[in-house]
Design an enzyme around this catalytic site. Structure first.
Site, PDB file in Angstrom:
ATOM      1  CE1 TYR A  63      -3.080  -2.988   0.229  1.00  0.00           C
ATOM      2  CE2 TYR A  63      -3.478  -2.510   2.534  1.00  0.00           C
ATOM      3  CZ  TYR A  63      -3.716  -3.282   1.415  1.00  0.00           C
ATOM      4  OH  TYR A  63      -4.597  -4.338   1.484  1.00  0.00           O
ATOM      5  CB  SER A 211     -13.336  -4.479  -0.795  1.00  0.00           C
ATOM      6  OG  SER A 211     -12.011  -4.113  -1.104  1.00  0.00           O
ATOM      7  N   PRO A 212     -15.491  -4.567   2.303  1.00  0.00           N
ATOM      8  CG  PRO A 212     -15.735  -4.025   4.577  1.00  0.00           C
ATOM      9  CD  PRO A 212     -14.698  -4.152   3.490  1.00  0.00           C
ATOM     10  CG  LEU A 213     -17.987  -0.242   3.325  1.00  0.00           C
ATOM     11  CD1 LEU A 213     -17.369   1.077   3.798  1.00  0.00           C
ATOM     12  CD2 LEU A 213     -19.426  -0.356   3.833  1.00  0.00           C
ATOM     13  NE  ARG A 215     -11.642  -3.334  -4.941  1.00  0.00           N
ATOM     14  CZ  ARG A 215     -10.371  -3.474  -4.541  1.00  0.00           C
ATOM     15  NH1 ARG A 215      -9.678  -2.438  -4.181  1.00  0.00           N
ATOM     16  NH2 ARG A 215      -9.803  -4.664  -4.510  1.00  0.00           N
ATOM     17  CG  PHE A 217     -20.499   0.651  -6.439  1.00  0.00           C
ATOM     18  CD1 PHE A 217     -21.275   1.784  -6.639  1.00  0.00           C
ATOM     19  CD2 PHE A 217     -20.227  -0.155  -7.544  1.00  0.00           C
ATOM     20  CE1 PHE A 217     -21.777   2.112  -7.898  1.00  0.00           C
ATOM     21  CE2 PHE A 217     -20.711   0.159  -8.810  1.00  0.00           C
ATOM     22  CZ  PHE A 217     -21.487   1.294  -8.978  1.00  0.00           C
TER      23      PHE A 217
HETATM   24  N1  LIG Z   1      -6.128  -8.550   0.752  1.00  0.00           N
HETATM   25  C1  LIG Z   1      -6.367  -7.812  -0.306  1.00  0.00           C
HETATM   26  O1  LIG Z   1      -6.016  -8.153  -1.425  1.00  0.00           O
HETATM   27  C2  LIG Z   1      -7.094  -6.511  -0.127  1.00  0.00           C
HETATM   28  C3  LIG Z   1      -7.604  -5.845  -1.253  1.00  0.00           C
HETATM   29  C4  LIG Z   1      -8.312  -4.655  -1.041  1.00  0.00           C
HETATM   30  C5  LIG Z   1      -8.469  -4.155   0.238  1.00  0.00           C
HETATM   31  N2  LIG Z   1      -7.927  -4.805   1.305  1.00  0.00           N
HETATM   32  C6  LIG Z   1      -8.053  -4.280   2.690  1.00  0.00           C
HETATM   33  O2  LIG Z   1      -9.427  -4.097   2.973  1.00  0.00           O
HETATM   34  C7  LIG Z   1      -9.645  -2.748   3.378  1.00  0.00           C
HETATM   35  C8  LIG Z   1     -11.038  -2.299   2.979  1.00  0.00           C
HETATM   36  O3  LIG Z   1     -11.234  -2.386   1.592  1.00  0.00           O
HETATM   37  P1  LIG Z   1     -11.298  -1.091   0.648  1.00  0.00           P
HETATM   38  O4  LIG Z   1     -10.678   0.057   1.345  1.00  0.00           O
HETATM   39  O5  LIG Z   1     -10.756  -1.548  -0.659  1.00  0.00           O
HETATM   40  O6  LIG Z   1     -12.844  -0.900   0.378  1.00  0.00           O
HETATM   41  P2  LIG Z   1     -14.147  -0.645   1.252  1.00  0.00           P
HETATM   42  O7  LIG Z   1     -13.838  -0.735   2.691  1.00  0.00           O
HETATM   43  O8  LIG Z   1     -15.177  -1.512   0.680  1.00  0.00           O
HETATM   44  O9  LIG Z   1     -14.493   0.846   0.839  1.00  0.00           O
HETATM   45  C9  LIG Z   1     -13.615   1.909   1.093  1.00  0.00           C
HETATM   46  C10 LIG Z   1     -14.116   3.118   0.362  1.00  0.00           C
HETATM   47  O10 LIG Z   1     -15.402   3.466   0.876  1.00  0.00           O
HETATM   48  C11 LIG Z   1     -15.420   4.812   1.328  1.00  0.00           C
HETATM   49  N3  LIG Z   1     -16.199   4.820   2.575  1.00  0.00           N
HETATM   50  C12 LIG Z   1     -15.924   4.190   3.738  1.00  0.00           C
HETATM   51  N4  LIG Z   1     -16.914   4.374   4.629  1.00  0.00           N
HETATM   52  C13 LIG Z   1     -17.826   5.153   4.028  1.00  0.00           C
HETATM   53  C14 LIG Z   1     -19.074   5.692   4.430  1.00  0.00           C
HETATM   54  N5  LIG Z   1     -19.568   5.449   5.640  1.00  0.00           N
HETATM   55  N6  LIG Z   1     -19.752   6.466   3.549  1.00  0.00           N
HETATM   56  C15 LIG Z   1     -19.265   6.698   2.309  1.00  0.00           C
HETATM   57  N7  LIG Z   1     -18.089   6.224   1.879  1.00  0.00           N
HETATM   58  C16 LIG Z   1     -17.378   5.448   2.711  1.00  0.00           C
HETATM   59  C17 LIG Z   1     -13.988   5.203   1.529  1.00  0.00           C
HETATM   60  O11 LIG Z   1     -13.830   6.557   1.163  1.00  0.00           O
HETATM   61  P3  LIG Z   1     -13.269   7.669   2.197  1.00  0.00           P
HETATM   62  O12 LIG Z   1     -11.867   7.333   2.457  1.00  0.00           O
HETATM   63  O13 LIG Z   1     -13.460   8.916   1.432  1.00  0.00           O
HETATM   64  O14 LIG Z   1     -14.159   7.549   3.405  1.00  0.00           O
HETATM   65  C18 LIG Z   1     -13.239   4.308   0.535  1.00  0.00           C
HETATM   66  O15 LIG Z   1     -13.143   4.953  -0.709  1.00  0.00           O
HETATM   67  C19 LIG Z   1      -8.514  -1.987   2.688  1.00  0.00           C
HETATM   68  O16 LIG Z   1      -8.354  -0.720   3.247  1.00  0.00           O
HETATM   69  C20 LIG Z   1      -7.376  -2.940   2.870  1.00  0.00           C
HETATM   70  O17 LIG Z   1      -6.857  -2.815   4.193  1.00  0.00           O
HETATM   71  C21 LIG Z   1      -7.268  -5.990   1.130  1.00  0.00           C
END
Ligand SMILES: NC(=O)c1ccc[n+]([C@@H]2O[C@H](COP(=O)([O-])OP(=O)(O)OC[C@H]3O[C@@H](n4cnc5c(N)ncnc54)[C@H](OP(=O)(O)O)[C@@H]3O)[C@@H](O)[C@H]2O)c1
Length: 334
Positions: A63, A211-213, A215, A217
């Site tokens: 990252y 990515s429980p949200l 990403r 969406f």
């Molecule tokens: N193992 C793997 O290959 C892998 C791959 C991807 C991710 N991950 C891990 O999983 C974590 C979570 O996944 P992710 O960050 O990809 O996606 P996510 O948690 O599904 O979504 C994150 C996105 O949602 C937005 N968000 C969060 N809370 C919100 C809310 N209450 N209202 C509106 N927007 C909101 C964030 O924007 P803002 O920052 O603007 O709030 C960010 O752009 C990562 O940070 C990483 O640590 C692991």
């Protein structure tokens, strides 16, 4: 809204005593993956998260290619003992701009990568050390053997795998107990995760939903293509007709959140957490307000009827577009 996450909202990853809050913090967005991030604000966010009890912090050496771990290292000064610190190795920088990331699961690389992560994080031990992507050229037993040596040396406490398919998980777990498997898991994308989870559950391994949200969406804040920023723009789910089709699915889900009296983000997380006590979520955010909002999911109780209703609103496999762009897709679920 919960003030700090109490023990009733903690869950066990694996059988050997790694306890984490049901909602952790995915730190990837703090390295500018989905739009710019401000380091000082990010460090404050991490400290705020810990004070709220969000003590499961998820990072990776890739990252920001070291940026994320160095940032966490600064934020954790004086707080190290309060967190379960998870990071990952195994993806390597692309050979040329635009090329896919490399993978390396060789035991000697595992050792080097771990030492580099420990240095950047400024800690003596990593609580949960994941292989980020399975290396098809190295038997999983060899990689996990290398990871197990890090436990013997006191550099790592628990082992994890990310995006590993069931057969790989079984072989790895036979070599050394695996505490957690991390895979993308949300209402929007769950086909592989459902398979993985059957295996992790059978073996007593914890499941970390990344990515429980979806990403971002599933939060309802991305209504138009023009709002898609950063690396997300390259993801098929956010492109052209896929975007339009996915928006329709999500509009139905947003209406259900309204009816339930919570936000879409809270409903998305509540659905993930309702899948079982062996599942925890690590939503990512750069914002204190959104972190607070997401923690509100712990207070959203879904009835036994509501969980399948949500699953039917966005059926498994209904999302349009692969989880990753083609080259990255080839490296997951191996
Ligand atoms: N193992 C793997 O290959 C892998 C791959 C991807 C991710 N991950 C891990 O999983 C974590 C979570 O996944 P992710 O960050 O990809 O996606 P996510 O948690 O599904 O979504 C994150 C996105 O949602 C937005 N968000 C969060 N809370 C919100 C809310 N209450 N209202 C509106 N927007 C909101 C964030 O924007 P803002 O920052 O603007 O709030 C960010 O752009 C990562 O940070 C990483 O640590 C692991």
């Amino acid at each position: 809204m919960v003030d700090t996450i109490g023990s009733s909202h903690h869950r066990l990853l694996g059988k050997d005593g790694l306890r984490v809050p049901a909602i952790g913090l995915g730190c990837m967005p703090l390295s500018g993956v989905y739009g710019a991030a401000d380091d000082a604000a990010s460090e404050d966010l991490v400290r705020y998260a810990i004070d709220r009890g969000v003590t499961h912090l998820d990072s990776a050496d890739m990252y920001g290619w070291g940026h994320n771990e160095a940032l966490l290292g600064r934020a954790l000064k004086g707080r190290r003992d309060r967190v379960v610190l998870a990071t990952k190795f195994g993806q390597t920088q692309p050979e040329r701009p635009g090329a896919p990331n490399g993978v390396n699961g060789r035991p000697e690389y595992v050792r080097q990568a771990c030492d580099a992560s420990l240095k950047r994080l400024g800690v003596e031990v990593i609580d949960l050390y994941y292989q980020h992507r399975v290396d098809p050229d190295v038997p999983i037993e060899e990689t996990v053997g290398g990871m197990a040596r890090l436990i013997e040396q006191g550099k790592v406490r628990f082992l994890g795998l990310s995006e590993a398919r069931p057969e790989t998980i079984r072989r790895a777990h036979a070599e050394h107990p695996i505490a957690a498997v991390q895979t993308e898991y949300s209402l929007l994308y769950r086909t592989e995760a459902e398979e993985t989870r059957q295996t992790t559950r059978e073996l007593g391994i914890g499941f970390v939903a990344y990515s429980p949200l979806g990403r971002g969406f599933l939060t309802g804040t991305i209504q138009e293509l023009a709002q898609v920023d950063g690396r997300r723009a390259a993801h098929p789910r956010f492109q052209g007709d896929n975007f339009a089709q996915n928006r329709k699915l999500i509009a139905r889900f947003e209406a259900m959140a309204k009816q339930k009296g919570c936000t879409p983000a809270q409903l998305a997380l509540a659905w993930v957490l309702a899948q079982g006590e062996d599942v925890v979520a690590i939503p990512g955010t750069r914002s204190v307000q959104r972190l607070d909002e997401n923690l509100g999911a712990l207070e959203v109780n879904l009835s036994p009827e509501e969980v399948p209703e949500l699953s039917e609103a966005i059926p498994a496999g209904a999302a349009a577009g692969d989880r990753y762009p083609a080259a990255a897709m080839a490296a997951v679920y191996r």
